[in-house]
Design a protein around this motif. Structure first.
Motif, mmCIF file in Angstrom:
data_model
loop_
_atom_site.group_PDB
_atom_site.id
_atom_site.type_symbol
_atom_site.label_atom_id
_atom_site.label_comp_id
_atom_site.label_asym_id
_atom_site.label_seq_id
_atom_site.Cartn_x
_atom_site.Cartn_y
_atom_site.Cartn_z
ATOM 1 N N ARG A 5 0.822 -1.210 0.000
ATOM 2 C CA ARG A 5 0.000 0.000 0.000
ATOM 3 C C ARG A 5 0.858 1.263 0.000
ATOM 4 O O ARG A 5 0.557 2.233 -0.711
ATOM 5 C CB ARG A 5 -0.917 0.024 1.217
ATOM 6 N N THR A 6 1.921 1.270 0.787
ATOM 7 C CA THR A 6 2.771 2.454 0.874
ATOM 8 C C THR A 6 3.362 2.814 -0.487
ATOM 9 O O THR A 6 3.338 3.975 -0.909
ATOM 10 C CB THR A 6 3.907 2.226 1.891
ATOM 11 N N PHE A 7 3.866 1.826 -1.200
ATOM 12 C CA PHE A 7 4.410 2.077 -2.530
ATOM 13 C C PHE A 7 3.288 2.310 -3.540
ATOM 14 O O PHE A 7 3.450 3.113 -4.472
ATOM 15 C CB PHE A 7 5.306 0.920 -2.973
ATOM 16 N N GLY A 8 2.153 1.625 -3.387
ATOM 17 C CA GLY A 8 1.035 1.824 -4.292
ATOM 18 C C GLY A 8 0.508 3.249 -4.250
ATOM 19 O O GLY A 8 0.111 3.814 -5.280
ATOM 20 N N LEU A 9 0.506 3.856 -3.078
ATOM 21 C CA LEU A 9 0.099 5.256 -2.956
ATOM 22 C C LEU A 9 1.083 6.200 -3.631
ATOM 23 O O LEU A 9 0.695 7.225 -4.188
ATOM 24 C CB LEU A 9 -0.021 5.635 -1.470
ATOM 25 N N ALA A 10 2.342 5.852 -3.592
ATOM 26 C CA ALA A 10 3.394 6.771 -4.030
ATOM 27 C C ALA A 10 3.750 6.639 -5.497
ATOM 28 O O ALA A 10 4.010 7.651 -6.175
ATOM 29 C CB ALA A 10 4.654 6.564 -3.181
ATOM 30 N N THR A 11 3.778 5.406 -6.033
ATOM 31 C CA THR A 11 4.362 5.226 -7.357
ATOM 32 C C THR A 11 3.949 3.882 -7.959
ATOM 33 O O THR A 11 3.351 3.038 -7.284
ATOM 34 C CB THR A 11 5.904 5.290 -7.257
ATOM 35 N N GLY A 12 4.297 3.688 -9.222
ATOM 36 C CA GLY A 12 4.118 2.411 -9.893
ATOM 37 C C GLY A 12 5.405 1.610 -9.854
ATOM 38 O O GLY A 12 6.383 1.994 -9.194
ATOM 39 N N PRO A 13 5.456 0.488 -10.599
ATOM 40 C CA PRO A 13 6.650 -0.357 -10.574
ATOM 41 C C PRO A 13 7.932 0.360 -10.983
ATOM 42 O O PRO A 13 8.986 0.135 -10.387
ATOM 43 C CB PRO A 13 6.305 -1.476 -11.567
ATOM 44 N N PHE A 14 7.856 1.252 -11.989
ATOM 45 C CA PHE A 14 9.075 1.932 -12.427
ATOM 46 C C PHE A 14 9.660 2.795 -11.314
ATOM 47 O O PHE A 14 10.856 2.716 -11.011
ATOM 48 C CB PHE A 14 8.781 2.791 -13.660
ATOM 49 N N GLY A 15 8.799 3.605 -10.689
ATOM 50 C CA GLY A 15 9.269 4.437 -9.578
ATOM 51 C C GLY A 15 9.734 3.597 -8.410
ATOM 52 O O GLY A 15 10.696 3.960 -7.716
ATOM 53 N N ALA A 16 9.046 2.460 -8.189
ATOM 54 C CA ALA A 16 9.441 1.581 -7.083
ATOM 55 C C ALA A 16 10.831 0.995 -7.315
ATOM 56 O O ALA A 16 11.636 0.895 -6.386
ATOM 57 C CB ALA A 16 8.408 0.465 -6.914
ATOM 58 N N ILE A 17 11.096 0.602 -8.568
ATOM 59 C CA ILE A 17 12.418 0.056 -8.889
ATOM 60 C C ILE A 17 13.504 1.105 -8.660
ATOM 61 O O ILE A 17 14.554 0.821 -8.069
ATOM 62 C CB ILE A 17 12.445 -0.456 -10.347
ATOM 63 N N ILE A 18 13.232 2.345 -9.125
ATOM 64 C CA ILE A 18 14.201 3.433 -8.915
ATOM 65 C C ILE A 18 14.412 3.655 -7.414
ATOM 66 O O ILE A 18 15.549 3.801 -6.937
ATOM 67 C CB ILE A 18 13.720 4.731 -9.578
ATOM 68 N N ALA A 19 13.313 3.705 -6.666
ATOM 69 C CA ALA A 19 13.399 3.956 -5.222
ATOM 70 C C ALA A 19 14.207 2.872 -4.516
ATOM 71 O O ALA A 19 15.054 3.167 -3.664
ATOM 72 C CB ALA A 19 11.995 4.050 -4.625
ATOM 73 N N TRP A 20 13.961 1.597 -4.871
ATOM 74 C CA TRP A 20 14.686 0.521 -4.224
ATOM 75 C C TRP A 20 16.156 0.496 -4.638
ATOM 76 O O TRP A 20 17.022 0.139 -3.825
ATOM 77 C CB TRP A 20 14.047 -0.830 -4.523
ATOM 78 N N CYS A 21 16.438 0.886 -5.870
ATOM 79 C CA CYS A 21 17.844 0.976 -6.292
ATOM 80 C C CYS A 21 18.588 2.009 -5.449
ATOM 81 O O CYS A 21 19.711 1.773 -4.983
ATOM 82 C CB CYS A 21 17.935 1.322 -7.778
ATOM 83 N N ILE A 22 17.942 3.164 -5.250
ATOM 84 C CA ILE A 22 18.560 4.219 -4.429
ATOM 85 C C ILE A 22 18.691 3.753 -2.980
ATOM 86 O O ILE A 22 19.759 3.863 -2.363
ATOM 87 C CB ILE A 22 17.732 5.515 -4.501
ATOM 88 N N ALA A 23 17.592 3.230 -2.431
ATOM 89 C CA ALA A 23 17.582 2.840 -1.027
ATOM 90 C C ALA A 23 18.544 1.690 -0.755
ATOM 91 O O ALA A 23 19.324 1.720 0.206
ATOM 92 C CB ALA A 23 16.165 2.454 -0.602
#
Length: 486
Positions: A42-60
């Motif tokens: 839910r937290t990622f679903g509110l914020a972004t889709g898979p592309f943004g999630a992949i970028i976010a996890w790469c950074i994190a």
């Protein structure tokens, strides 16, 4: 209670009483796999889709990996420094910054423990409405009973609690693996593609804003990466501290990425974003039926209770270590006959109790506690990364294996950049709220310095204190006028 030397106690311990590599690794995994991983869809679903999630996890993941390598290097090159997060900050930047690191890490960990109780009651609220979203009167009463049951169990001995944590860590990984297994076979590539760039039915936002919106939760789920370092005085071998940190980091990162991305292949993004927390349970329920929600909820309860146990140990250990070096009042250096820092544990659970009561007045208690926990960890993590960079730049301790100096310098520099980006991502609201805790918490520093009849601040430390108090005043005014809401 008696005041005893941690060094003497450790020296007197037999090898069998020390924590071996598997147990230290379980401490890291047990600390990291708590409530956060169950809230990721839910937290990622509110914020972004898979592309943004992949970028976010790469950074994190990249940033946290750099931080993990800093912890590993410091554990090997500064084996005399126990309770790493606090000790490294003091060694590198002085008494007051070291105190603030200990205070921030300790209070943040206490708030994290509160988030565990909120999510436990929110989970039960899906089956028993009396618990609501985890902040009703009934939820607060039951959470309070749980706090003190754990308190008295831990007082019986550290080794016993660490063993229980190892067993719980194994048990709670099973529901997560089952969730991943089921979603892997239910995965629909066409649906994942439709969600990939953000999906339909969600407000458009820039990629930077999408990534920023996920940063605090990634900090929260990575908290615990330093667990082995904080608990290093019980390690059978110091070299195990760094190894446990890296193994735990890689294992948990893999789980978190899969838990985040797989739901985009079974549900549309707006459906994921609208789910109740813990959203992992809601996702599995949508795929396999009601038993999925029950199964994950049971796993969450085991997971969160195990993480709560691990973090209770870590909280008390940080406060104890600061008191042993006389940077916290000496009362918190007392241990009972089971070698548990009892006074530190008492204060920790009193603070947790007060925060649990305060959730009654919060609109979204879980999100508030999650974000505050993350922000309180940022200053301690920044100071650790900066100390690792300082050590490498000076060449201190690099008389042995000097070829590692350049590598460690790069890791530490990247960790500094990453933690500064996290502070930017947090925004002023949560930085000001954190100052409300840092400012008054300095009373403990005054108390400790007075006990030792030592000089209060250096000129630079006076500047740091003044800035903290100004931000604290702004925060209190913002809460009083309603400009800042919780």
């Amino acid at each position: 209670m008696t005041t005893t030397s941690a060094a003497d106690q450790v020296a007197a311990s037999s090898t069998e009483q020390k924590l071996k590599l598997p147990v230290l690794t379980a401490m890291v995994i047990g600390s990291m796999v708590g409530s956060g991983i169950f809230s990721l869809p839910r937290t990622f679903g509110l914020a972004t889709g898979p592309f943004g999630a992949i970028i976010a996890w790469c950074i994190a993941a990249s940033g946290m990996y750099m931080l993990a390598r800093v912890f590993q290097a410091l554990a090997e090159r500064k084996p005399d420094l126990d309770a790493g997060v606090y000790a490294y900050a003091k060694e590198g930047f002085g008494n007051y910054p070291g105190f603030l690191s200990a205070l921030g890490y300790w209070i943040g960990s206490c708030i994290g423990n509160v988030s565990y109780w909120v999510l436990i009651k929110s989970t039960l609220g899906a089956f028993f409405p009396v618990f609501g979203d985890g902040n009703t009167v009934a939820a607060i009463v039951v959470a309070s009973v749980g706090i003190w049951l754990f308190h008295f169990m831990i007082l019986r001995g550290t080794e016993q609690a660490a063993f229980i944590n190892t067993v719980v860590t194994i048990a709670k990984i099973i529901p997560i693996l089952v969730f991943i297994f089921i979603l892997f076979f239910a995965f629909k590539l066409d649906l994942f593609r439709a969600n990939f760039w953000g999906g339909e039915g969600m407000p458009p936002t820039s990629l930077l804003e999408q990534v920023r919106a996920t940063m605090l939760v990634t900090v929260f789920v990575f908290l615990g990466i330093e667990g082995a370092s904080v608990y290093s005085r019980y390690a059978q071998r110091r070299s195990h501290v760094g190894v446990a940190t890296i193994i735990g980091f890689l294992s948990v990162t893999t789980l978190m990425v899969l838990v985040t991305l797989l739901p985009y292949g079974v549900l549309e993004r707006p459906d994921i974003a609208g789910m109740r927390q813990p959203s992992m349970a809601a996702v599995l329920e949508a795929v396999v039926g009601h038993w999925g929600a029950v199964f994950v909820s049971i796993g969450l309860l085991i997971s969160v209770l195990g993480a709560y146990l691990a973090w209770s140990l870590i909280c008390a250990e940080v406060l104890f270590a600061a008191a042993k070096t006389k940077d916290m009042p000496k009362i918190f250096a007392r241990q009972n006959e089971n070698r548990v820092p009892a006074a530190a544990l008492w204060l920790t659970n009193i603070i947790v109790q007060l925060f649990v009561i305060s959730t009654y007045w919060s609109n979204d208690a879980f999100s508030l506690m999650l974000n505050l926990t993350s922000v309180m960890a940022l200053i301690p993590f920044l100071l650790v990364a900066a100390y690792g960079l300082q050590l490498a730049m000076r060449g201190e301790t690099y008389g042995t294996r000097p070829q590692e100096r350049r590598r460690d310098m790069i890791f530490a520099a990247l960790a500094v950049i990453y933690t500064l980006f996290l502070i930017y991502s947090a925004g002023m609201k949560f930085l000001v709220l954190s100052a409300i805790l840092y400012g008054p918490g300095t009373i403990l520093y005054f108390w400790a310095r007075r006990e030792e009849n030592r000089k209060l601040f250096t000129p630079i430390e006076w500047g740091v204190f003044i800035v903290a108090m100004i931000l604290c005043s702004i925060g209190i005014h913002g809460l009083a006028t309603g400009y800042i809401t919780i």
